[in-house]
Structure formats: C-alpha cells, structure tokens
Design a protein around this motif. Structure first.
Motif, short mmCIF file in Angstrom:
data_model
loop_
_atom_site.label_atom_id
_atom_site.label_comp_id
_atom_site.label_asym_id
_atom_site.label_seq_id
_atom_site.Cartn_x
_atom_site.Cartn_y
_atom_site.Cartn_z
N ALA A 53 -5.92 -12.04 -9.30
CA ALA A 53 -5.17 -12.34 -10.51
C ALA A 53 -5.53 -11.29 -11.57
CB ALA A 53 -5.51 -13.74 -11.02
N ILE A 54 -4.58 -10.88 -12.38
CA ILE A 54 -4.82 -9.82 -13.36
C ILE A 54 -5.97 -10.19 -14.30
CG2 ILE A 54 -3.79 -8.57 -15.31
CD1 ILE A 54 -1.13 -8.66 -13.78
N SER A 55 -6.12 -11.45 -14.59
CA SER A 55 -7.22 -11.87 -15.48
C SER A 55 -8.59 -11.59 -14.86
CB SER A 55 -7.09 -13.36 -15.81
OG SER A 55 -7.16 -14.13 -14.62
N TRP A 61 -9.21 -8.78 -13.08
CA TRP A 61 -9.38 -7.34 -12.96
C TRP A 61 -10.41 -6.84 -13.98
CZ3 TRP A 61 -3.93 -4.66 -12.61
CH2 TRP A 61 -3.25 -5.11 -11.48
N PRO A 62 -11.16 -5.80 -13.63
CA PRO A 62 -12.07 -5.20 -14.62
C PRO A 62 -11.28 -4.65 -15.81
CG PRO A 62 -12.54 -4.39 -12.41
CD PRO A 62 -11.27 -5.16 -12.32
N LYS A 63 -11.91 -4.63 -16.97
CA LYS A 63 -11.24 -4.19 -18.19
C LYS A 63 -10.64 -2.80 -18.04
CE LYS A 63 -11.78 -3.55 -23.11
NZ LYS A 63 -12.65 -3.57 -24.26
N VAL A 64 -11.35 -1.89 -17.38
CA VAL A 64 -10.85 -0.52 -17.26
C VAL A 64 -9.49 -0.50 -16.57
CG1 VAL A 64 -12.05 0.04 -15.08
CG2 VAL A 64 -11.45 1.86 -16.67
N TRP A 65 -9.28 -1.39 -15.60
CA TRP A 65 -7.98 -1.47 -14.93
C TRP A 65 -6.92 -2.01 -15.89
CZ3 TRP A 65 -6.01 -0.17 -10.16
CH2 TRP A 65 -6.92 0.38 -9.26
N ARG A 66 -7.25 -3.05 -16.62
CA ARG A 66 -6.27 -3.68 -17.50
C ARG A 66 -5.88 -2.77 -18.66
NH1 ARG A 66 -10.19 -7.78 -17.29
NH2 ARG A 66 -10.48 -7.51 -19.53
N THR A 67 -6.79 -1.91 -19.10
CA THR A 67 -6.50 -1.06 -20.26
C THR A 67 -6.01 0.33 -19.89
OG1 THR A 67 -8.81 -0.34 -20.36
CG2 THR A 67 -8.17 -2.24 -21.72
N THR A 68 -6.09 0.71 -18.63
CA THR A 68 -5.77 2.08 -18.25
C THR A 68 -4.47 2.22 -17.46
OG1 THR A 68 -8.14 2.52 -18.17
CG2 THR A 68 -6.72 4.14 -17.16
N LEU A 117 3.20 -8.35 -6.46
CA LEU A 117 2.97 -7.08 -7.11
C LEU A 117 3.41 -5.98 -6.16
CD1 LEU A 117 1.81 -5.69 -9.62
CD2 LEU A 117 -0.42 -5.74 -8.51
N LYS A 118 4.46 -5.27 -6.54
CA LYS A 118 5.04 -4.27 -5.65
C LYS A 118 4.42 -2.89 -5.84
CE LYS A 118 9.39 -4.07 -6.18
NZ LYS A 118 10.83 -4.08 -6.35
N LYS A 119 4.13 -2.53 -7.08
CA LYS A 119 3.66 -1.17 -7.33
C LYS A 119 2.74 -1.15 -8.54
CE LYS A 119 6.68 1.87 -8.91
NZ LYS A 119 7.72 2.91 -9.03
N ILE A 120 1.67 -0.38 -8.44
CA ILE A 120 0.74 -0.18 -9.55
C ILE A 120 0.74 1.31 -9.87
CG2 ILE A 120 -1.66 -0.27 -10.30
CD1 ILE A 120 -2.08 -2.57 -8.35
#
Length: 190
Positions: A93-95, A97-104, A126-129
């Motif tokens: 779940a996105i919540s 994820w480490p902060k660096v992933w969520r902010t970058t 989630l199809k694409k990041i």
C-alpha cells in the motif's frame, strides 16, 4: 552604494523566476527598455550582491543548501524497488512506502476495476510507476564530487620534460642510424 527602490524591487522580482527582463517589467521599468535595463542591472556589483543576499536568505528560510541537495541525490540513488514490494511480489500500500518513494516519484498509473455487479469489490491495479532518472541522478552526484565519468572530453595538460625529435625517414637502417645520431648530437650540443 544604496539601491534605489526600483533596483531593490528588481532584485526581489528576479528571484521569482530568474527572468531578468520580466523582473524589470514587474519592478516598474519600461516594457520597451526592460531587456536592456535588466542586462545593465545584472552587471552592477551592488545588484549582484543584493541578489546573492536575497538568495542566501531564501535558502536559509527553506533550509536548503548543498548538503540537502547531495543528501536527496544519494537517497534517490539508493531507491530500491524492493522497498515497495511485498514478499509475494505484490505492491505494498502506498502508505507503507518509504518517504523517498512517495516524495520522488513523478507519477504512476492506476487501473481501477469493479469485480462485482453490486460495486462492493473494487480492485486497484498499479500499472506503471515513473521513478527518477537514475543515470541523470548519478551524473549530478558525479558532478558534485568532481567525477568526470560523464564528461565527453577531458582536458589534459602535459608538460614536456624532454625535447621530442622527429623520426627521420630513410631508405635503410644505416641511413636512419646516421640521421638519428646527427639529431642526438645537435640536441646534446656535441
């Protein structure tokens, strides 16, 4: 020398978008001469110093400096896709994820599908990041620490410690030997 009110306003407006011509217009200079006035203003040491002061104040207010930038570049470089995957290969779940992933991350695509007719079960896939350009990131890190790995051409300075003699062109080994000895004698002064 003290700046005029217009010059002070120019300095402050310049920091908004670093567009000197638009800063001149916003500071109240004539539209017709804004380009020339902007160029003149940027060439004045007092205005350059004031812009540098304002930049330093702004950087202090937002707490951004070279150390912060370098730290962020290192964090981005160390991002690992395993940070956002569960042990079974599914995405956390996105919540979680480490902060660096969520902010970058610069974006991602989610596909939503409804699996029941009563719309009680919704599945998000989630199809694409889209994550940061790691090569560009490494290039920026390399520039910071003076690694020249991405420089197309390396400037080299060589100091000659010996005289370089041209190789004589001759028809035989004996002629070459004689010409080489003559050159050596000339260089050594014999």
């Amino acid at each position: 020398m003290a700046l005029t009110d217009k010059q002070e306003m120019f300095c402050r407006e310049y920091l908004i978008d670093l567009n000197a011509t638009q800063a001149a217009v916003r500071a109240g200079y004539s539209d017709k001469t804004a380009n020339r006035t902007a160029h003149e203003n940027l060439s004045k040491p007092d205005i350059q110093n004031r812009i540098a002061e304002l930049k330093a104040e702004r950087n202090e207010q937002v707490n951004i400096d070279a150390t912060y930038v370098l730290r962020r570049l290192v964090e981005i470089d160390q991002m690992d896709v395993l940070d956002i995957l569960n042990d079974d290969g599914g995405i956390k779940a996105i919540s979680e994820w480490p902060k660096v992933w969520r902010t970058t991350l610069s974006g991602f695509d989610i596909n939503t599908s409804i699996t029941n007719f009563d719309e009680t079960t919704i599945e998000n896939i989630l199809k694409k990041i889209k994550w940061p350009d790691k090569v560009k990131n490494l290039e920026l890190l390399g520039k910071h620490i003076s690694v020249q790995a991405f420089k197309e051409q390396i400037d080299q300075k060589v100091t000659a410690t010996h005289n370089i003699m041209p190789v004589p062109s001759c028809n035989s080994a004996e002629e070459w030997e004689a010409a080489a000895q003559k050159q050596q004698s000339e260089v050594l002064g014999k």
